[in-house]
Design a protein around this motif. Sequence first.
Motif, mmCIF file in Angstrom:
data_model
loop_
_atom_site.group_PDB
_atom_site.id
_atom_site.type_symbol
_atom_site.label_atom_id
_atom_site.label_comp_id
_atom_site.label_asym_id
_atom_site.label_seq_id
_atom_site.Cartn_x
_atom_site.Cartn_y
_atom_site.Cartn_z
ATOM 1 N N ASP A 193 7.582 -5.526 -11.242
ATOM 2 C CA ASP A 193 6.644 -6.239 -10.375
ATOM 3 C C ASP A 193 5.307 -5.499 -10.259
ATOM 4 O OD1 ASP A 193 5.904 -8.380 -8.821
ATOM 5 O OD2 ASP A 193 6.587 -7.474 -6.947
ATOM 6 N N LEU A 194 4.782 -5.054 -11.407
ATOM 7 C CA LEU A 194 3.492 -4.364 -11.425
ATOM 8 C C LEU A 194 2.352 -5.357 -11.257
ATOM 9 C CD1 LEU A 194 4.166 -1.952 -14.444
ATOM 10 C CD2 LEU A 194 4.031 -1.292 -12.029
ATOM 11 N N HIS A 195 1.201 -4.868 -10.834
ATOM 12 C CA HIS A 195 0.013 -5.705 -10.675
ATOM 13 C C HIS A 195 -0.338 -6.340 -12.027
ATOM 14 C CE1 HIS A 195 -4.180 -6.766 -9.789
ATOM 15 N NE2 HIS A 195 -3.847 -6.669 -8.508
ATOM 16 N N PRO A 196 -0.773 -7.607 -12.042
ATOM 17 C CA PRO A 196 -1.111 -8.283 -13.304
ATOM 18 C C PRO A 196 -2.112 -7.495 -14.170
ATOM 19 C CG PRO A 196 -1.099 -9.854 -11.502
ATOM 20 C CD PRO A 196 -0.900 -8.513 -10.885
ATOM 21 N N GLN A 237 11.518 4.228 -17.029
ATOM 22 C CA GLN A 237 12.543 3.429 -16.341
ATOM 23 C C GLN A 237 13.103 4.190 -15.145
ATOM 24 O OE1 GLN A 237 15.653 1.702 -18.802
ATOM 25 N NE2 GLN A 237 14.256 1.522 -20.522
ATOM 26 N N MET A 238 13.307 5.501 -15.314
ATOM 27 C CA MET A 238 13.903 6.306 -14.250
ATOM 28 C C MET A 238 12.939 6.532 -13.079
ATOM 29 S SD MET A 238 15.704 9.146 -16.702
ATOM 30 C CE MET A 238 16.752 9.979 -15.539
ATOM 31 N N VAL A 239 11.648 6.725 -13.402
ATOM 32 C CA VAL A 239 10.670 7.118 -12.377
ATOM 33 C C VAL A 239 10.092 5.932 -11.619
ATOM 34 C CG1 VAL A 239 8.357 8.116 -12.047
ATOM 35 C CG2 VAL A 239 10.035 9.300 -13.479
ATOM 36 N N LEU A 240 9.831 4.827 -12.315
ATOM 37 C CA LEU A 240 9.028 3.757 -11.723
ATOM 38 C C LEU A 240 9.574 3.222 -10.400
ATOM 39 C CD1 LEU A 240 7.766 1.763 -14.838
ATOM 40 C CD2 LEU A 240 6.387 2.998 -13.164
ATOM 41 N N GLU A 241 10.850 2.894 -10.361
ATOM 42 C CA GLU A 241 11.376 2.280 -9.129
ATOM 43 C C GLU A 241 11.248 3.196 -7.906
ATOM 44 O OE1 GLU A 241 15.402 0.136 -7.439
ATOM 45 O OE2 GLU A 241 15.125 0.319 -9.597
ATOM 46 N N PRO A 242 11.773 4.456 -7.957
ATOM 47 C CA PRO A 242 11.617 5.304 -6.758
ATOM 48 C C PRO A 242 10.170 5.663 -6.468
ATOM 49 C CG PRO A 242 12.617 6.555 -8.574
ATOM 50 C CD PRO A 242 12.591 5.122 -8.990
ATOM 51 N N LEU A 271 1.258 4.822 -13.565
ATOM 52 C CA LEU A 271 1.505 3.425 -13.160
ATOM 53 C C LEU A 271 1.779 3.305 -11.662
ATOM 54 C CD1 LEU A 271 3.553 2.158 -16.233
ATOM 55 C CD2 LEU A 271 1.327 1.280 -15.489
ATOM 56 N N PRO A 272 2.719 4.086 -11.084
ATOM 57 C CA PRO A 272 2.914 3.963 -9.624
ATOM 58 C C PRO A 272 1.709 4.411 -8.814
ATOM 59 C CG PRO A 272 4.363 5.675 -10.549
ATOM 60 C CD PRO A 272 3.741 4.959 -11.702
ATOM 61 N N ALA A 273 0.952 5.399 -9.334
ATOM 62 C CA ALA A 273 -0.242 5.862 -8.607
ATOM 63 C C ALA A 273 -1.298 4.758 -8.550
ATOM 64 C CB ALA A 273 -0.814 7.111 -9.276
#
Length: 408
Positions: free
Chosen positions: A9-12, A31-36, A59-61
Amino acid sequence: MSMSFDDFDLHPSLNQALAEMGFSRPTTIQQMVLEPALDGRDILASAPTGTGKTAAFLLPAIQHLLDFPRRKPGPCRVLVLTPTRELAMQVTAHAKALAVHTPLSVETIIGGVNHEEQRPALTRTTDIVVATPGRLLEYIDNGEFESDDIEVLVLDEADRMLDMGFIDDVTRITNEARYRQHTLLFSATLEGAGLTRFANEILKDPVELHAEPPRSERRKITQWLHLADSAEHKLALLTHLLKQEEISKAIIFVKTRERLSELSGQLQTAGIVCSWIRGEMEQEKRVEAIRKFREGDVPFLIATDVAARGIDLPNVSHVINYDMPYSADVYVHRIGRTGRAGNRGCAISLVEAHDMAVVGKIERYTEERLKRRVIDELRPKHKEARVPTKKKKAKDDKKGAKAKKKKK
């Protein structure tokens, strides 16, 4: 089941950038990092080079900045610390590529660059700053860099920052960024009391993650060694190899600056064109040496481990260990310079008798035997110096004890 970036569910704008960069599926570490990380958790992650960890923290930042847009102009909200200037520049380029369809600004603060060039990071509204610890601390001490607005702090290659003596600088910077909401610490390995203690001090209830590249990725790098009788024999092996057509673009690793200086002169005398990088080198010269190699102006780059750490150079066909590294994990870092982005690569080690102990460590660490190869006209005269296993040593000791008993 294989995942795609759509699952997060990343920004478009991020999905668009990823598609344009040719990335459709996240790597193991992503895959391991993105969700948490997207949930705002602190992260303590180990991931070898070349596994996609840069996007795993960027990406999360960036998503955080888009989810919570700033209300007024101000200093940086995301700070990424890296051990070297080259790595800082690479992370900056990666961040700009991912943020290309957003209004976010990305700046770099590194040594070897004059103050005026870095003024935008200090005076304008900036969202992400990528920095090396020493130079950033200068600006903090001078009151030119404001840390109170930092919401996300990333420490990339934290183990190398500690190895390079940045522990005090990094600790001070993390203390300055005391109002941050979460911290992501990435390291090639999570071993060592120093790193564990440091991580415990700066992270709050972190999610601990370990990502190893799948065996299919490791198999993309063919590994072998040539035995060398002497320094002269080793140089002859190297010059022969570098004249082979299949070695189109190679990084040659040496242990010390002195060896680098000596080898670059010897190759020049042999008519082999190369550039070189080492620690404590003027920034302009380092950038120029890397540019020449990256763009194909010179086919070979000689480097020490400190200088080459974290540099992402495309299409490297071969890594040559002219000097064997001190440890098995450094060997894995070195050979990770080739076989990247789905390409195949090759790692060749030139091994003298005194190197056999580390060869044994490497083979145990990687669970692979380095194939022995011979060049007909440069055959070694001496047999391989075998390092006894613990089992064999115990057996020999037992035999020796029995022989002594008989004599008595």
